[in-house]
Every structure is written in C-alpha cells, then in structure tokens.
Design an enzyme around this catalytic site. Structure first.
Site, PDB file in Angstrom:
ATOM      1  N   PRO A  20       0.906  -1.284  -0.114  1.00 46.30           N
ATOM      2  CA  PRO A  20       0.008  -0.091  -0.023  1.00 46.30           C
ATOM      3  C   PRO A  20       0.915   1.165   0.025  1.00 46.30           C
ATOM      4  O   PRO A  20       1.703   1.502   0.805  1.00 46.30           O
ATOM      5  CB  PRO A  20      -0.808  -0.198   1.113  1.00 46.30           C
ATOM      6  N   PRO A  21       0.770   2.127  -0.912  1.00 45.42           N
ATOM      7  CA  PRO A  21       1.641   3.428  -1.092  1.00 45.42           C
ATOM      8  C   PRO A  21       1.343   4.183  -0.066  1.00 45.42           C
ATOM      9  O   PRO A  21       0.374   5.223  -0.172  1.00 45.42           O
ATOM     10  CB  PRO A  21       1.144   3.886  -2.371  1.00 45.42           C
ATOM     11  N   CYS A  22       2.064   4.058   1.000  1.00 43.65           N
ATOM     12  CA  CYS A  22       1.742   5.061   2.208  1.00 43.65           C
ATOM     13  C   CYS A  22       2.887   6.166   2.532  1.00 43.65           C
ATOM     14  O   CYS A  22       3.723   6.153   3.172  1.00 43.65           O
ATOM     15  CB  CYS A  22       1.627   4.271   3.611  1.00 43.65           C
ATOM     16  N   GLN A  23       2.606   6.924   1.402  1.00 39.30           N
ATOM     17  CA  GLN A  23       3.656   8.263   1.562  1.00 39.30           C
ATOM     18  C   GLN A  23       3.749   8.849   2.728  1.00 39.30           C
ATOM     19  O   GLN A  23       4.865   9.430   3.170  1.00 39.30           O
ATOM     20  CB  GLN A  23       3.429   9.025   0.335  1.00 39.30           C
TER      21      GLN A  23
END
Length: 405
Positions: A79-82
């Site tokens: 999951p792209p959790c910037q």
C-alpha cells in the site's frame, strides 16, 4: 503453483519474485496506466485490473481470480503510504499520517484480507511506519486484524521484519519493512541475512558472503550502447568531478574536493554516483535532475541497468517514457527479496520442501575493473568557492524555521 492476489502491483517486482518461488498471480490490481501496460505486456495471464483498489469489490476479485469456492493462498501488496515515508517525515518535521487520505490504502488492503481470507499475506512498506512513537499504521493493523479474527472466526497474526536488500544478495542498499501473516496464527521467522558489508568486522562463526556490487549487476553492460541518458540541469557539468561512490559532500570542507557546498546542506542523493565495488544506493522513484544514483560514466542509468539493480529478469520489459519507467522501477520491490520471502512462506506456512537455489540471485562479475578518474571542476562552478555554513541540525534550517514561524 500457489495462487496469489496482488494489490498495488506496480511494475510487478514482488510478483516476479514470488513467481520464481512457485506462486502464480491470478489477479493484479494497479491504477497506474503505465504500470498496467508493463504488466499486460509481460504477464497477461496475471489478469490485470486497471483500477483504484477502492473501486474493485471483493466479489469482483473473487470472480476474476477464480476464488468462488476457495481462498487465495497468498495476498500481497505494498500500500503506497507516502505519509509514513522517511522523506515525508523529515521534510515536514512530522506528518498527518493516518489523517492523510493516502493512508487509506492500508485499510483497503485489509478489506480484501477480511473478505477473501487468504491463507497467508505479505505486505511491503517503507521503513517510516516503524519509527518509534510514529507507529499508528502498525497499531491500526493490529486493531483491524483483531476485529477480523473476532468477526470471521479466523486467527490471523503477523510478524514484522526490516530487511536491507543488500543483506540478501540484491546489489542495492534498500531498506524496507515486510509484514508476513498466517490465517492459522503461525509465526513467521524472517530469513537470516546471507550477505554482509565487507567494511564491517564480523565475528560470525560462519562468515557471510560480501554484498553484491553494482559491478556484479551491470558491469557486463558497460560496453553495450544504452542510448546514453545525459544528466541535465544546473549541476550536470559538476558530476564528472565527483569520484565513484561519492556525492556532493566530496566538495565540502570535510571532503577531498573544493569547498563548493556547506556540510550536509543538500540531500544525500544530490550528485550521488555509483561505485563499482559497492552495491547501488537506493533507486529513486522520482529523482530530480541532480539526484542519483548516477552511473560511474556520468550519465543516468538505463532501464536495463535499473532492472538489474532491482533483480528484475532481463526478459522483462518496462514500458513508458523515462519518467514513467523510473517511477515504476523506483517503487518496485527487488524481485530477489520476493523470491526469498516466497520460499520461506511456502516452507513455513505450507510445509513444502523448497529448493534452496535462488533463480534470481546473480553471479559475481569476476572481470577486472578500474575506478573511473574524476575530472577537474568546471570553471562555471568556481564562483562557489568559499566558506560555507554547515547545516545547523534537524528543524533548524531555513525550512524548519519557516514552519515554526
């Protein structure tokens, strides 16, 4: 082969590793159009769904992946959790983290876990989600999994490992968090490192192999045309004056070059260059014109070279323009790490005998090499000569002061 559901698939780096370990991706959900084109070109059998995960229902996933009467063996994704990344933390002093709508990708992943009940799951993310005092994501993960167990009558648990890819034979220093869980509550023991930094003294009874190097990965491509990708921008002509394995710090008062910059006043990757005898530094997804790592020949890395540094097979083609290719590869999990973790998941959770040989582990490049000579500083930068203040410390620089003000 064991069946996998893949979320946030990107260019498929993790999936390729799991494929080498004996898993088959049955559905790959990804919203970036160029990553989807890459996946469809190379692996159409993965059933690529070009949509935001929030727009794909669990029944759709079951149908496309053919899981009407069974559960997937493995759910994977990063999951792209910037908001949890180190760069976001240090650039703002803190982050909104779970209040940031981008973090909702984590709960989307867990919705699929709840609805499909895979036998095991594997999640990858940036190191920032484990920072001391900044662990809202891990706390949320624990809380939701406890609720899933209570509501669905399952027994999910998970273990967390922080792995540096170089410690496992990847020719790149890349530290990421991996979360591995079992529906039956089995503990997952992360594999021990197989390689080590040769500059660090070790008292191991059984010494590890030295890290794989950039020369091991791409040295055999040195004489091949790459349609050389030039460095552009304000600092392009300064790069040749920096030796292999160095960055702008070479041109500070503590370096061996000229005093052109203040100590630690730039990002570490500013004018950063590969060294033949060391692993690559972390491949960036969105580098600026002066952000490396750059090739020792003072150019940007080619697509094939970046794939090698990410242990992506040579017959895999990444589609799109230069910016899109860099984004896909910079966001990818090194495929060798996927293979190593996949084999351990098969062995520990599925009780299968697993071949110890790794398909994606590259061989040493035994051909001789010499360090590229550094060139004199171009006259256009000599006006920077002088005394420069070092960075005053975290939160005390111009940006930090402006935020407080």
């Amino acid at each position: 082969m064991l069946k996998t559901v893949s979320l946030f698939t990107g260019a498929g780096g993790l999936d390729l590793g799991l494929e080498a370990a004996g898993f088959q991706t049955t559905i790959a959900i990804e919203m970036n159009k160029w990553a989807c084109q890459t996946l469809e070109f190379n692996r159409p059998e993965w059933n690529v769904v070009d949509k935001d995960i929030h727009l794909v229902s669990s029944p759709e996933i079951r149908d496309i992946g053919s899981f009407q009467d069974d559960s997937p063996d493995l759910l994977i994704g990063g999951p792209p959790c910037q908001p949890f990344s180190k760069s976001a933390y240090w650039s703002t002093g803190d982050t909104k983290r779970l209040n940031d709508p981008r973090s909702d990708t984590l709960t989307a992943y867990l919705r699929v876990l709840k609805d499909l009940k895979p036998k095991a799951f594997l999640m990858e993310n940036v190191f920032g989600i484990t920072y001391k005092g900044k662990n809202e994501a891990i706390d949320l993960l624990k809380k939701i999994i406890e609720e899933i167990n209570k509501e669905e009558g399952v027994n999910y648990n998970f273990n967390i490992g922080v792995l540096n890819a170089a410690d496992y034979g990847v020719p790149q220093i890349r530290e990421r968090v991996f979360i591995v869980g079992s529906r039956e509550g089995h503990k997952f023991d992360f594999p021990l490192p197989t390689h080590s930094n040769p500059s660090e003294i070790s008292d191991d009874l059984f010494p590890k192999e030295h890290w794989k190097t950039a020369w091991d990965a791409i040295g055999d491509l040195d004489g091949i045309s790459h349609d050389d990708i030039p460095v552009t921008g304000k600092w392009a002509n300064l790069l040749p004056s920096i030796p292999e394995g160095k960055n702008y710090l070479y041109h500070t008062v503590r370096g061996d070059g000229l005093p052109l910059f203040g100590w630690r006043t730039r990002y570490w990757s500013f004018l950063l260059k590969l060294a033949k005898d060391k692993p690559s530094w972390t491949i960036q997804a969105q580098p600026g014109s002066a952000i490396g790592p750059f090739h020792w020949k003072n150019r940007r890395l080619s697509t094939r070279e970046i794939c090698r540094l990410q242990t992506i097979p040579d017959d895999y083609h990444v589609l799109g323009g230069r910016t899109e290719v860099q984004r896909q590869l910079g966001n990818a999990v090194p495929s060798l790490i996927g293979e190593i973790l996949g084999k351990e998941i098969r062995r520990q959770f599925f009780k299968e005998e697993v071949d110890s040989d790794l398909r994606l582990l590259m061989q040493r490049n035994k051909s001789a090499h010499q360090e590229e000579p550094a060139m004199p500083v171009s006259h256009e930068y000599l006006h920077l000569l002088g005394d420069h203040q070092k960075h005053p410390g975290t939160g005390k620089g111009p940006q930090g002061i402006a935020r407080v003000g």
